[in-house]
Design an enzyme around this catalytic site. Sequence first.
Site, PDB file in Angstrom:
ATOM      1  N   GLN A 177      39.087  33.667  45.109  1.00  0.00           N
ATOM      2  CA  GLN A 177      39.320  31.688  44.981  1.00  0.00           C
ATOM      3  C   GLN A 177      37.370  32.117  44.062  1.00  0.00           C
ATOM      4  O   GLN A 177      37.800  30.614  43.058  1.00  0.00           O
ATOM      5  CB  GLN A 177      38.796  31.414  45.871  1.00  0.00           C
ATOM      6  CG  GLN A 177      40.426  30.756  47.199  1.00  0.00           C
ATOM      7  CD  GLN A 177      40.893  30.304  46.110  1.00  0.00           C
ATOM      8  OE1 GLN A 177      41.371  29.775  45.097  1.00  0.00           O
ATOM      9  NE2 GLN A 177      42.906  30.453  46.440  1.00  0.00           N
ATOM     10  N   SER A 197      42.050  38.311  41.701  1.00  0.00           N
ATOM     11  CA  SER A 197      43.101  38.359  40.994  1.00  0.00           C
ATOM     12  C   SER A 197      42.879  37.664  40.340  1.00  0.00           C
ATOM     13  O   SER A 197      42.757  37.072  39.869  1.00  0.00           O
ATOM     14  CB  SER A 197      44.059  37.870  41.800  1.00  0.00           C
ATOM     15  OG  SER A 197      45.298  37.422  42.377  1.00  0.00           O
ATOM     16  N   SER A 198      44.355  37.959  38.625  1.00  0.00           N
ATOM     17  CA  SER A 198      44.980  37.871  37.967  1.00  0.00           C
ATOM     18  C   SER A 198      45.010  35.519  37.683  1.00  0.00           C
ATOM     19  O   SER A 198      44.700  35.257  37.297  1.00  0.00           O
ATOM     20  CB  SER A 198      45.811  38.513  37.203  1.00  0.00           C
ATOM     21  OG  SER A 198      46.414  37.750  36.000  1.00  0.00           O
ATOM     22  N   HIS A 199      46.402  36.307  38.853  1.00  0.00           N
ATOM     23  CA  HIS A 199      46.673  33.933  38.787  1.00  0.00           C
ATOM     24  C   HIS A 199      45.914  33.357  38.998  1.00  0.00           C
ATOM     25  O   HIS A 199      46.867  32.272  39.420  1.00  0.00           O
ATOM     26  CB  HIS A 199      48.670  34.571  39.335  1.00  0.00           C
ATOM     27  CG  HIS A 199      47.616  34.796  40.395  1.00  0.00           C
ATOM     28  ND1 HIS A 199      48.453  33.488  41.243  1.00  0.00           N
ATOM     29  CD2 HIS A 199      47.891  35.177  41.866  1.00  0.00           C
ATOM     30  CE1 HIS A 199      48.803  33.554  43.196  1.00  0.00           C
ATOM     31  NE2 HIS A 199      48.051  34.721  42.909  1.00  0.00           N
ATOM     32  N   THR A 235      53.101  53.082  38.521  1.00  0.00           N
ATOM     33  CA  THR A 235      52.156  52.893  37.159  1.00  0.00           C
ATOM     34  C   THR A 235      52.008  51.884  36.637  1.00  0.00           C
ATOM     35  O   THR A 235      52.083  50.435  37.095  1.00  0.00           O
ATOM     36  CB  THR A 235      53.882  53.376  36.159  1.00  0.00           C
ATOM     37  OG1 THR A 235      54.504  53.898  36.168  1.00  0.00           O
ATOM     38  CG2 THR A 235      53.434  52.702  34.761  1.00  0.00           C
ATOM     39  N   CYS A 322      49.755  31.538  51.186  1.00  0.00           N
ATOM     40  CA  CYS A 322      50.362  32.316  51.943  1.00  0.00           C
ATOM     41  C   CYS A 322      50.920  31.678  53.696  1.00  0.00           C
ATOM     42  O   CYS A 322      51.231  33.034  54.122  1.00  0.00           O
ATOM     43  CB  CYS A 322      49.127  33.619  51.881  1.00  0.00           C
ATOM     44  SG  CYS A 322      48.695  34.555  50.648  1.00  0.00           S
TER      45      CYS A 322
END
Length: 384
Positions: A177, A197-199, A235, A322
Site C-alpha cells: 500500500q 505490487s504493480s497494480h 517463466t 481480498c
Amino acid sequence: MIYLDHAATTPMSETAIRVYSKVSRRYYGNSSSLHDVGSDAESLLEESRRQLATYFNGNPEGVYFTSGGSESNHLAIVSMARGNASKGKHLITTETEHASIANTFLLLENEGFRVTKIPVDSTGTVEVAAVREALEEDTILVSIGHANSEIGTVQPLKEIGLLLKERGVLFHSDCVQTFGKIPIDVKGIGLDSLSISSHKVYGPKGVGACYIAPNVSWCASIPGSSHENGFRSGTVNVPGNAAFVTAAEEMIDSMAHYERHFRMLRNNFVDFAKSDDRIVIEGHPAEHLPAIIGFRVKGLEGQYVMLELNRKGFAVSTGSACSVGKQSPSKTMLSLGRSPEEARELVRISFGKSTSKKEVEALIQALEGILASMDTAKSVQAGL
C-alpha cells in the site's frame, strides 16, 4: 461511476500500457533462454530489476520479480524462515496483517515454528515496546506491514527496525500500500525484506516484486526452482515487469504532488465527518496514508452504505478487497477494540491520481442523502 477504491486496484497508466505492448512485441523471448532473443529479454529484465531497486534504495541482486504482493509476502516469509530455522523457530507478526501474511504464518506454525501476534492500539499502531516485549532468544523474523490497507495507519518501521538490528532479527514489511505513495528506504528503515505490487501503482495486474537483502540467507519455497536465481519457478513476465517499473517511476516522480493532492481531498472529507457525530473516521489522526480513509456510519452496516453508494454511482469498499463476499466483521477493526457490530460498519474510500475535489464533494452529498434517509426512517418509526 466515480471510482474511489484505488487501494484495491488502480487502472493501468497509458504509459505503462504502451510499454507493455511494445515489450510484448519486441522482447517476447524467455529470459532464461541462451539464444539472442532470450538474451535481449534478459537484458531488459535486469535493467528493470536495477531500476526498481533504486526506488527503495535496495541492491538489485536482492530483487525478485513475482506474480504480485500476495506471492511476494508468502515467498519472502517462508524462504527466510526456513532459511534461518537453524538459528531459531520463533516468529513475530501483528493481528492486522494482510491475509497472505496471516495464512503464511499459519502454514509455518504447522511446520513447527512458534508465532507471536502482537496487538495494535486503538489507532491501529504497533508500539515499539510491544515488539520489544515479544522478542525471545530464538526470534529470527518479524513481519509488520508498512500501512494498514483498511484504515491507512502507517507503522513506525524505522524505530522498530533499529530495535531489531540491535537484536540481529530479520525484518520484513508488506509495503504494497505504501510503495509509490510515501518514501521507502530499506537501509534507512532497517528492512531486510519487503513486498510490493504493480497494480497498486497503475501497472499491470499479476506482477510484483519481493526484496531480500543479498546478505540474508533464504531457502527456496519450491526446491529446484530455476527462475529468479532459484527464488521461484515460472517463466518471468518481462513485459509486465517493464510496465511495472514504468508505472512506479511515474508515481515516484510525482509523489510529493499527489501527497499534497490526497491530503487536500482528505481534509475535505474529514471536515464533513466532523460536522456529523454519526460518522467516525478510524486510524491514526496523523500517521496515515492520506489517500485511504476508513470510516463508519454509526448504526449502518458498511455493506449497506457501500451498496447505497454504488447505486448512487460511487465505487467504494467495505475494507480489504481480498475479503469481499465475507460477512464476518473486519479483523482490523476488531484488533482496534471495536465491537463486532462496529467492525461491520467499516467503509473504505481510497483516492487515486484522477480523483478530483468535485468527486469528493459529490461523495459527501451522497452520504448526506444516506444520513437524511436514516433520519426519515427514525421519524417514521417513532411515529408508529
